[in-house]
Design an enzyme around this catalytic site. Structure first.
Site, PDB file in Angstrom:
ATOM      1  N   LYS A  92      -6.082   9.727 102.375  1.00  0.00           N
ATOM      2  CA  LYS A  92      -4.781   9.394 102.957  1.00  0.00           C
ATOM      3  C   LYS A  92      -5.049   8.478 104.151  1.00  0.00           C
ATOM      4  O   LYS A  92      -6.133   8.502 104.735  1.00  0.00           O
ATOM      5  CB  LYS A  92      -4.096  10.680 103.444  1.00  0.00           C
ATOM      6  CG  LYS A  92      -2.610  10.579 103.582  1.00  0.00           C
ATOM      7  CD  LYS A  92      -1.866  10.951 102.327  1.00  0.00           C
ATOM      8  CE  LYS A  92      -0.375  10.797 102.510  1.00  0.00           C
ATOM      9  NZ  LYS A  92       0.391  11.107 101.304  1.00  0.00           N
ATOM     10  N   GLY A 192      16.830  16.616 103.615  1.00  0.00           N
ATOM     11  CA  GLY A 192      16.233  15.274 103.500  1.00  0.00           C
ATOM     12  C   GLY A 192      16.658  14.650 102.187  1.00  0.00           C
ATOM     13  O   GLY A 192      16.137  15.001 101.124  1.00  0.00           O
ATOM     14  N   VAL A 193      17.637  13.751 102.266  1.00  0.00           N
ATOM     15  CA  VAL A 193      18.115  13.117 101.033  1.00  0.00           C
ATOM     16  C   VAL A 193      17.694  11.647 101.033  1.00  0.00           C
ATOM     17  O   VAL A 193      18.514  10.739 100.942  1.00  0.00           O
ATOM     18  CB  VAL A 193      19.638  13.304 100.821  1.00  0.00           C
ATOM     19  CG1 VAL A 193      19.927  14.690 100.317  1.00  0.00           C
ATOM     20  CG2 VAL A 193      20.418  13.023 102.100  1.00  0.00           C
ATOM     21  N   GLY A 194      16.387  11.449 101.163  1.00  0.00           N
ATOM     22  CA  GLY A 194      15.822  10.102 101.092  1.00  0.00           C
ATOM     23  C   GLY A 194      15.534   9.744  99.646  1.00  0.00           C
ATOM     24  O   GLY A 194      16.269  10.156  98.736  1.00  0.00           O
ATOM     25  N   HIS A 195      14.444   9.009  99.428  1.00  0.00           N
ATOM     26  CA  HIS A 195      14.106   8.548  98.075  1.00  0.00           C
ATOM     27  C   HIS A 195      13.998   9.708  97.086  1.00  0.00           C
ATOM     28  O   HIS A 195      14.568   9.673  96.007  1.00  0.00           O
ATOM     29  CB  HIS A 195      12.773   7.790  98.108  1.00  0.00           C
ATOM     30  CG  HIS A 195      12.876   6.474  98.790  1.00  0.00           C
ATOM     31  ND1 HIS A 195      12.569   6.300 100.111  1.00  0.00           N
ATOM     32  CD2 HIS A 195      13.262   5.268  98.322  1.00  0.00           C
ATOM     33  CE1 HIS A 195      12.760   5.034 100.432  1.00  0.00           C
ATOM     34  NE2 HIS A 195      13.189   4.385  99.369  1.00  0.00           N
ATOM     35  N   VAL A 196      13.251  10.743  97.451  1.00  0.00           N
ATOM     36  CA  VAL A 196      13.058  11.865  96.531  1.00  0.00           C
ATOM     37  C   VAL A 196      14.293  12.765  96.520  1.00  0.00           C
ATOM     38  O   VAL A 196      14.806  13.136  95.451  1.00  0.00           O
ATOM     39  CB  VAL A 196      11.823  12.712  96.934  1.00  0.00           C
ATOM     40  CG1 VAL A 196      11.634  13.874  95.978  1.00  0.00           C
ATOM     41  CG2 VAL A 196      10.565  11.854  96.973  1.00  0.00           C
TER      42      VAL A 196
HETATM   43  P1  NAD Z   1      12.189   9.226 102.769  1.00  0.00           P
HETATM   44  O1  NAD Z   1      11.706   8.686 104.061  1.00  0.00           O
HETATM   45  O2  NAD Z   1      12.806   8.309 101.774  1.00  0.00           O
HETATM   46  O3  NAD Z   1      13.282  10.379 103.026  1.00  0.00           O
HETATM   47  C1  NAD Z   1      13.140  11.357 103.989  1.00  0.00           C
HETATM   48  C2  NAD Z   1      14.546  11.717 104.463  1.00  0.00           C
HETATM   49  O4  NAD Z   1      14.427  12.837 105.327  1.00  0.00           O
HETATM   50  C3  NAD Z   1      15.232  10.606 105.242  1.00  0.00           C
HETATM   51  O5  NAD Z   1      16.547  10.392 104.731  1.00  0.00           O
HETATM   52  C4  NAD Z   1      15.258  11.138 106.673  1.00  0.00           C
HETATM   53  O6  NAD Z   1      16.400  10.717 107.404  1.00  0.00           O
HETATM   54  C5  NAD Z   1      15.285  12.633 106.445  1.00  0.00           C
HETATM   55  N1  NAD Z   1      14.783  13.421 107.569  1.00  0.00           N
HETATM   56  C6  NAD Z   1      13.715  13.159 108.384  1.00  0.00           C
HETATM   57  N2  NAD Z   1      13.572  14.145 109.285  1.00  0.00           N
HETATM   58  C7  NAD Z   1      14.545  15.053 109.010  1.00  0.00           C
HETATM   59  C8  NAD Z   1      14.924  16.286 109.589  1.00  0.00           C
HETATM   60  N3  NAD Z   1      14.254  16.806 110.639  1.00  0.00           N
HETATM   61  N4  NAD Z   1      15.977  16.943 109.069  1.00  0.00           N
HETATM   62  C9  NAD Z   1      16.666  16.456 108.030  1.00  0.00           C
HETATM   63  N5  NAD Z   1      16.362  15.279 107.430  1.00  0.00           N
HETATM   64  C10 NAD Z   1      15.317  14.592 107.929  1.00  0.00           C
HETATM   65  O7  NAD Z   1      10.948  10.023 102.140  1.00  0.00           O
HETATM   66  P2  NAD Z   1      10.740  10.429 100.628  1.00  0.00           P
HETATM   67  O8  NAD Z   1       9.947   9.394  99.958  1.00  0.00           O
HETATM   68  O9  NAD Z   1      12.031  10.886 100.047  1.00  0.00           O
HETATM   69  O10 NAD Z   1       9.775  11.696 100.815  1.00  0.00           O
HETATM   70  C11 NAD Z   1      10.284  12.927 101.290  1.00  0.00           C
HETATM   71  C12 NAD Z   1       9.136  13.890 101.506  1.00  0.00           C
HETATM   72  O11 NAD Z   1       8.441  14.095 100.268  1.00  0.00           O
HETATM   73  C13 NAD Z   1       8.064  13.411 102.507  1.00  0.00           C
HETATM   74  O12 NAD Z   1       7.552  14.512 103.187  1.00  0.00           O
HETATM   75  C14 NAD Z   1       6.975  12.828 101.618  1.00  0.00           C
HETATM   76  O13 NAD Z   1       5.695  12.882 102.223  1.00  0.00           O
HETATM   77  C15 NAD Z   1       7.052  13.771 100.432  1.00  0.00           C
HETATM   78  N6  NAD Z   1       6.570  13.171  99.201  1.00  0.00           N
HETATM   79  C16 NAD Z   1       7.144  12.038  98.724  1.00  0.00           C
HETATM   80  C17 NAD Z   1       6.670  11.470  97.547  1.00  0.00           C
HETATM   81  C18 NAD Z   1       7.300  10.226  96.983  1.00  0.00           C
HETATM   82  O14 NAD Z   1       7.056   9.914  95.804  1.00  0.00           O
HETATM   83  N7  NAD Z   1       8.131   9.510  97.737  1.00  0.00           N
HETATM   84  C19 NAD Z   1       5.620  12.078  96.856  1.00  0.00           C
HETATM   85  C20 NAD Z   1       5.058  13.277  97.347  1.00  0.00           C
HETATM   86  C21 NAD Z   1       5.544  13.804  98.540  1.00  0.00           C
END
Ligand code: NAD
Length: 362
Positions: A92, A192-196
């Site tokens: 990482k 957390g309603v981001g990408h995943v």
């Molecule tokens: P992202 O940045 O697209 O979304 C994260 C969301 O969480 C954002 O909308 C952000 O505003 C919100 N957030 C941040 N802090 C917060 C809090 N304290 N309370 C509520 N919401 C909060 O990230 P992602 O790609 O959706 O990934 C989400 C998690 O999954 C991360 O921890 C990442 O490491 C893990 N992950 C992602 C992937 C992937 O394919 N993207 C793969 C494995 C693990």
């Protein structure tokens, strides 16, 4: 670029101690005055193959936090690859800085040059604070990068596959807990309603679950609530809600003595890495409270499976079929944990460790 307080700087002995206790092979510290780059690449274990793991850009409070994060995250990647049956090791990288203000093409390209010096021992990808565009810049300097845009022949954003893996892992947890894997009418909190998180909300809504969403970004919350008719709850009160499943999909460390004490859910299953603030302590607390914790490094492996497919020229369907296997592995882990009276986290770690150790002696 953020200035880091002197008193909080790590010293070499702390780093070597950390590497020793977690079993790391190598760490590369990267610094470039011209671009302001400050990065750390951690290679945990390459027994099964090259160390693959994303690059996170984060405004760490101090260097110690960045070192701790990269050591923990890279170790998690070793277990994630092993338990998913991939010929990959764990690595990482973290870049210290604000991804919204400090990230430039020059900085990303300089980072790519550092990745290249490792000659393929470490392969990078996207993580928090990164976009496929950033991976394009890295690609200009090294071929040891995955998750590049589909237009460049890559597999693009891995998040939809990650969300699928979390969804099947959650269904397997439901099967174990309730004898039926239907999530219909279950109350699921997605933090957390981001990408995943967004794709996970879609899967859950399609199945008829009652989804509660929480995020710091109010615009995102409103958009997603409109799209999927999900209820918004903001702030810290989420941990006191009457819910069936808690899905942490923001950042790590949200499962800790305080939240476990307050949570009323039967299952914790989400995408965030390092959800347990303290692995052994918090997995044990979940077990004692009767909460089924689906190990994060197992159920969020879909993204890794997807980028692995990119290296081997597989297609998205292949990645989804591989990811579907998370269902059976999750059940296997719950059963192993119950049989041996250990935590689900320990059960998953034992399986992953065994795969790495067997390869070491073969
Ligand atoms: P992202 O940045 O697209 O979304 C994260 C969301 O969480 C954002 O909308 C952000 O505003 C919100 N957030 C941040 N802090 C917060 C809090 N304290 N309370 C509520 N919401 C909060 O990230 P992602 O790609 O959706 O990934 C989400 C998690 O999954 C991360 O921890 C990442 O490491 C893990 N992950 C992602 C992937 C992937 O394919 N993207 C793969 C494995 C693990």
């Amino acid at each position: 670029m953020k200035t880091i307080k002197k008193s909080k700087k790590f010293n070499e002995f702390e780093v070597l101690d950390g590497m020793g206790s977690l079993g790391h092979e190598q760490i590369l510290f990267c610094q470039d005055k011209e671009t302001g780059l400050k990065a750390i690449i951690a290679i945990h274990d390459t027994t099964l193959g090259p160390a693959l793991g994303g690059t996170r850009m984060w405004n760490y409070e101090n260097e110690q936090d960045a070192v701790r994060d990269v050591l923990r995250l890279s170790r998690g990647m070793t277990f994630k690859a092993a338990i998913s049956g991939l010929s990959l090791g764990g690595g990482k990288a973290v870049i210290i800085g604000d991804s919204k203000k400090d990230k430039t093409e020059r900085l990303m390209r300089k980072f790519g040059q550092f990745v290249d010096t490792l000659g393929g021992k470490y392969i990078t990808a996207e993580d928090v604070g990164m976009t496929p565009k950033d991976m394009e810049y890295v690609r200009m300097e090294t071929k040891h990068v995955t998750g590049i845009p589909q237009s460049m022949g890559g597999s693009g954003d891995p998040s939809p596959v990650t969300a699928f893996g979390v969804y099947v892992g959650m269904k397997a947890s439901a099967k174990y807990k309730w004898g039926n894997d239907s999530l219909k009418n279950k109350i699921v909190l997605v933090q957390g309603v981001g990408h995943v998180g967004e794709t996970l909300v879609k899967y859950l809504s399609d199945e008829g679950a009652n989804v509660i969403i929480n995020d710091l970004d109010i615009n995102r919350l409103e958009n997603i609530s409109k799209k999927f008719n999900s209820e918004i709850v903001t702030g810290d009160s989420i941990y006191d809600l009457d819910i069936d499943i808690y899905a942490p999909c923001a950042l790590g460390g949200t499962v800790n003595p305080d939240t476990i004490n307050r949570l009323k859910c039967a299952i914790i299953a989400g995408a965030a890495n390092n959800q347990l603030e303290n692995e052994s302590r918090d997995a044990k607390l979940c077990l004692e409270k009767g909460i089924c914790y689906a190990p994060d490094f197992l159920i969020n492996a879909g993204g890794l499976i997807n980028v692995y497919s990119e290296i081997h020229n597989y297609d998205m369907n292949h990645a989804l079929n591989q990811t579907r296997k998370i269902y059976d592995t999750t059940l296997e882990i719950f059963r192993k944990a119950e049989l041996n009276n250990i935590t689900t986290n320990d059960a998953a770690l034992q399986i992953a460790n065994k795969i790495v150790q067997e390869k070491k002696i073969s």
